[in-house]
Design an enzyme around this catalytic site. Structure first.
Site, PDB file in Angstrom:
ATOM      1  N   ASP A 273      33.014   2.796   3.770  1.00 50.93           N
ATOM      2  CA  ASP A 273      31.622   3.498   3.547  1.00 50.93           C
ATOM      3  C   ASP A 273      31.570   4.813   2.619  1.00 50.93           C
ATOM      4  O   ASP A 273      31.200   5.705   3.026  1.00 50.93           O
ATOM      5  CB  ASP A 273      30.950   3.784   4.857  1.00 50.93           C
ATOM      6  CG  ASP A 273      30.831   2.795   5.753  1.00 50.93           C
ATOM      7  OD1 ASP A 273      30.640   1.613   5.389  1.00 50.93           O
ATOM      8  OD2 ASP A 273      30.859   3.058   7.008  1.00 50.93           O
TER       9      ASP A 273
ATOM     10  N   GLU B  50      21.735  -3.275   5.045  1.00 50.29           N
ATOM     11  CA  GLU B  50      22.360  -1.860   5.368  1.00 50.29           C
ATOM     12  C   GLU B  50      22.934  -1.186   4.212  1.00 50.29           C
ATOM     13  O   GLU B  50      22.856  -1.571   3.137  1.00 50.29           O
ATOM     14  CB  GLU B  50      23.307  -2.034   6.536  1.00 50.29           C
ATOM     15  CG  GLU B  50      24.634  -2.657   6.071  1.00 50.29           C
ATOM     16  CD  GLU B  50      25.676  -2.891   7.033  1.00 50.29           C
ATOM     17  OE1 GLU B  50      25.336  -2.587   8.287  1.00 50.29           O
ATOM     18  OE2 GLU B  50      26.710  -2.950   6.830  1.00 50.29           O
TER      19      GLU B  50
END
Length: 381
Positions: free
Chosen positions: A50, A261
């Site tokens: 991420d 997401e």
């Protein structure tokens, strides 16, 4: 001893030739060295998930992500060229007596606003009366420096929508701030033709899904204004153009979940672009697509050229699990997509990739990746 002018001239010619040869070899070595410095190849020497890169100005960048050596929190890296990164240590510490967050620290993003640095992140909320396995919420911490320490602004999450949420992304314009997040799949079974098909196959009784929402933030980040708006979700119909690539976690029998997401939104000319990730984050089919809108809260229309970033093993490459990207905006107008992926060498460890991206004249978004071959160094004009 006397040396004739004739022989001296020949001797001098040999010396000059030798010097010239050495000079050429040295010049070639210097050219090769310079050329090497002007290129780089993926993955970068940073191993976490991420990734988010902050352009702090004056040619200085800071990267944050999930893991990367941090315990119960987040670490940071710094760079002056987007390629060579220096470890700055842990910059935020959770799971303390004063923290609302206890574990599962994910997806930090840091924004510079009026000289201060604000970190939005996901974690497990300590307040968990029903003992939920996934009780994820989003909080915010502030610092005077991009390398911390980041201190939580409040002793609780920004807000509780009644279900677990992750992957905060913040956008602001016209004096308004917007928070985008993903509702976790946890206890969120959704009816769809894909779910019906998987049940008929005898694979899964139900399919849980995560959806992306947007909501206006209070200016002091203490809460939200109004109700969250649904921005993106997986396709309901099997014949939807996005159904094949967004359902691979199910159709490849990885897990009974479909994800939307890791969203990130930006504006180009008069259009809002929202990039997002689909499929199992720990699987090889994690991939990135995008949707566009004329408003920051939608409605959003998914792009015909999705996915714009996916595994390349079917093309002879070695990269899988590409996803949860963010965007680095260069001062010269260039854009780079930063994301995590896996290679044959990294195995299940997530490593960071950086590839150029662009918006074509017709509005199409293109990511030039995943790559593992040499490419030109990012240049900040």
């Amino acid at each position: 001893m006397k040396i004739s002018l004739k022989y001296f001239g020949a001797f001098l010619s040999v010396l000059m030739a030798f010097a010239s040869c050495n000079s050429k070899e040295k010049s070639q070595e210097e050219t090769t060295a310079v050329a090497a410095k002007q290129t780089y190849s993926n993955p970068l020497d940073v191993a976490f998930g991420d990734p988010f890169i902050l352009n702090d100005g004056d040619g200085k960048y800071f990267m944050y992500g999930t893991g990367g050596g941090a315990k119960d929190g987040f670490a940071a890296y710094s760079s002056d060229n987007l390629v060579d990164w220096k470890f700055e240590g842990q910059v935020y510490q959770g799971n303390t007596d004063d923290s609302w967050a206890s574990k599962f620290f994910w997806a930090p993003e840091v924004y510079k606003i009026e000289g201060k640095y604000y970190m939005f992140f996901s974690a497990q909320w300590k307040v968990n009366p029903t003992n939920e396995e996934e009780n994820f919420m989003i909080g915010v911490a502030v610092s005077e420096s991009p390398t911390g320490p980041f201190i939580e602004m409040y002793d609780k999450p920004i807000f509780d929508p009644g279900y677990p949420i992750i992957d905060a992304n913040v956008y602001w314009e016209g004096g308004k701030y917007y928070l985008y997040y993903s509702r976790a799949c946890y206890k969120h079974p959704v009816e769809s033709e894909v779910a019906d098909w998987a049940k008929e196959k005898g694979w899964y009784e139900e399919i849980e899904e995560s959806w992306v929402y947007g909501v206006e933030l209070k200016p002091d980040f203490s809460g939200v204004i109004g109700e969250p708006v649904l921005c993106l979700r997986p396709p309901v119909k099997m014949d939807d153009a996005q159904a094949e690539w967004e359902s691979r976690s199910v159709t490849k029998q990885e897990i009974n979940r479909r994800w939307t997401e890791g969203s990130v939104i930006f504006k180009h000319e008069d259009t809002y672009y929202m990039m997002y990730s689909s499929n199992y984050y720990a699987g090889e089919n994690y991939a990135v697509g995008y949707a566009t809108s004329k408003s920051p809260l939608g409605p959003f229309t998914k792009a015909a050229n999705n996915p714009v970033l996916e595994l390349n093993t079917h093309k002879g490459g070695e990269v899988t699990g590409t996803g949860h990207n963010n965007i680095v905006f260069m001062d010269n107008g260039d854009m780079y997509c930063v994301y995590h992926g896996r290679t044959k060498e990294s195995g299940q460890e997530r490593v960071v990739f950086l590839d150029k991206m662009e918006i074509k004249p017709d509005g199409t978004l293109v990511v030039h990746g995943p790559t593992t071959t040499a490419q030109a160094m990012p240049i900040e004009d």
